[in-house]
Design a protein around this motif. Structure first.
Motif, mmCIF file in Angstrom:
data_model
loop_
_atom_site.group_PDB
_atom_site.id
_atom_site.type_symbol
_atom_site.label_atom_id
_atom_site.label_comp_id
_atom_site.label_asym_id
_atom_site.label_seq_id
_atom_site.Cartn_x
_atom_site.Cartn_y
_atom_site.Cartn_z
ATOM 1 N N GLY A 1 0.773 -1.228 0.000
ATOM 2 C CA GLY A 1 0.000 0.000 0.000
ATOM 3 C C GLY A 1 0.804 1.277 0.000
ATOM 4 O O GLY A 1 0.242 2.364 0.166
ATOM 5 N N ILE A 2 2.107 1.190 -0.197
ATOM 6 C CA ILE A 2 2.949 2.389 -0.212
ATOM 7 C C ILE A 2 3.163 2.778 -1.671
ATOM 8 O O ILE A 2 4.076 2.282 -2.341
ATOM 9 N N ASN A 3 2.301 3.657 -2.150
ATOM 10 C CA ASN A 3 2.240 3.945 -3.575
ATOM 11 C C ASN A 3 2.667 5.364 -3.942
ATOM 12 O O ASN A 3 2.708 5.698 -5.124
ATOM 13 N N ILE B 1 7.524 6.517 -6.849
ATOM 14 C CA ILE B 1 7.727 7.319 -5.648
ATOM 15 C C ILE B 1 8.967 8.200 -5.789
ATOM 16 O O ILE B 1 8.926 9.411 -5.557
ATOM 17 N N VAL B 2 10.070 7.583 -6.192
ATOM 18 C CA VAL B 2 11.324 8.338 -6.274
ATOM 19 C C VAL B 2 11.307 9.308 -7.451
ATOM 20 O O VAL B 2 11.780 10.444 -7.347
ATOM 21 N N GLN B 3 10.746 8.877 -8.587
ATOM 22 C CA GLN B 3 10.712 9.750 -9.754
ATOM 23 C C GLN B 3 9.839 10.978 -9.499
ATOM 24 O O GLN B 3 10.192 12.096 -9.908
ATOM 25 N N ARG B 4 8.736 10.786 -8.801
ATOM 26 C CA ARG B 4 7.866 11.919 -8.475
ATOM 27 C C ARG B 4 8.596 12.903 -7.558
ATOM 28 O O ARG B 4 8.536 14.121 -7.748
ATOM 29 N N TYR B 5 9.273 12.381 -6.561
ATOM 30 C CA TYR B 5 10.064 13.228 -5.663
ATOM 31 C C TYR B 5 11.126 13.982 -6.457
ATOM 32 O O TYR B 5 11.337 15.184 -6.263
ATOM 33 N N LYS B 6 11.777 13.260 -7.354
ATOM 34 C CA LYS B 6 12.843 13.865 -8.165
ATOM 35 C C LYS B 6 12.290 14.988 -9.038
ATOM 36 O O LYS B 6 12.903 16.052 -9.165
ATOM 37 N N ASP B 7 11.130 14.754 -9.633
ATOM 38 C CA ASP B 7 10.514 15.784 -10.482
ATOM 39 C C ASP B 7 10.180 17.037 -9.668
ATOM 40 O O ASP B 7 10.378 18.161 -10.128
ATOM 41 N N LEU B 8 9.686 16.833 -8.459
ATOM 42 C CA LEU B 8 9.269 17.963 -7.638
ATOM 43 C C LEU B 8 10.452 18.724 -7.043
ATOM 44 O O LEU B 8 10.445 19.945 -6.978
ATOM 45 N N ARG B 9 11.477 17.991 -6.608
ATOM 46 C CA ARG B 9 12.548 18.624 -5.852
ATOM 47 C C ARG B 9 13.806 18.908 -6.661
ATOM 48 O O ARG B 9 14.570 19.815 -6.327
#
Length: 245
Positions: free
Chosen positions: A195-197, A221-229
């Motif tokens: 459930g960690i999506n 998860i990591v790609q989204r963080y990377k895109d944002l930060r």
């Protein structure tokens, strides 16, 4: 709740065990999965025994560990069978062995049998990482405490909360499990799975005290963080440091 201080995407990936236990996956699809893991440098990949040799080949020039499963997903095989599976995984190059605990033993409070099984598997795999998957959704809190104590006493390195084949726990259930493990088996490490999506949930789990996260959505998860930060370019407006008249 204090937000876990993730400094960058590399650090975030180091807490995630990127998982793909799809029993219908083709070799081409597994190669694609492993290349994605390589791109973001996760702590480990968790895959079926079939693809351990392929993963060792593709990830040979990385620090990513290769993990696989024993007695998956039900855990009711004999101890002898589990020991043989674990030995085979190590011979094929696996670095982390995830063993599904026998829930019947837990329900019947036969912790001596669980301890014996875990001890034999640990002896068979030597210095490789041993994780015990206990399916907390199916257990009472006192049972979680007892199996964590048994796993710690028997030499396991991690207790892991789920196979991913049952309904995932709510964030508060996960934190409750973490608290139980930390109180009753303080030396054992904790991996939360299922459930960690997304990054928000991952952050909450780490803030709650987990050592590692298992997720099929590790790349997202990591790609989204990377895109944002890290991939967002913002040009600041010019300012002066004195007040204009």
């Amino acid at each position: 709740m204090v937000i876990y201080n993730i400094k960058n995407s590399k650090e975030l990936a180091s807490y995630i065990n990127y998982t793909n236990l799809n029993n219908l996956i083709t070799e081409a699809e597994m190669r694609e999965f492993l290349e994605k893991a390589k791109e973001l440098n996760f702590n480990s990949v968790i895959i079926s025994p079939t693809y351990v040799p392929l993963a060792k080949e593709i990830l040979a020039d990385t620090d990513i560990k290769v993990g696989s499963v024993v007695g998956f997903p039900l855990g009711f095989e004999s101890t002898e069978s589990k020991v043989a599976e674990a030995k085979s995984l190590v011979e094929n190059g696996a670095d982390e062995i995830e063993v599904v605990a026998n829930l019947s033993y837990i329900k019947d409070e036969k912790y001596d049998l669980l301890e014996a099984e875990i001890s034999q598997i640990k002896a068979a795999i030597g210095d490789k990482t041993l994780k015990i998957i206990i399916e907390t959704k199916a257990l009472e809190d006192y049972q979680k405490a007892n199996i964590a104590k048994a796993a710690e006493k028997s030499g396991a390195d991690f207790v892991k909360t789920a196979t991913g084949f049952v309904s995932p726990n709510h964030i508060f259930e996960n934190v409750n499990d973490i608290n139980i493990f930390q109180k009753h088996a303080p030396k054992i490490k904790i991996e939360i799975n299922g459930g960690i999506n997304d990054y928000k949930t991952a952050n909450q789990i780490l803030t709650g005290g987990a050592d590692k996260i298992g997720s099929d959505f590790g790349y997202e998860i990591v790609q989204r963080y990377k895109d944002l930060r890290e991939n967002t370019q913002v040009t600041p407006k010019p300012i002066t440091l004195t007040k204009k008249d």
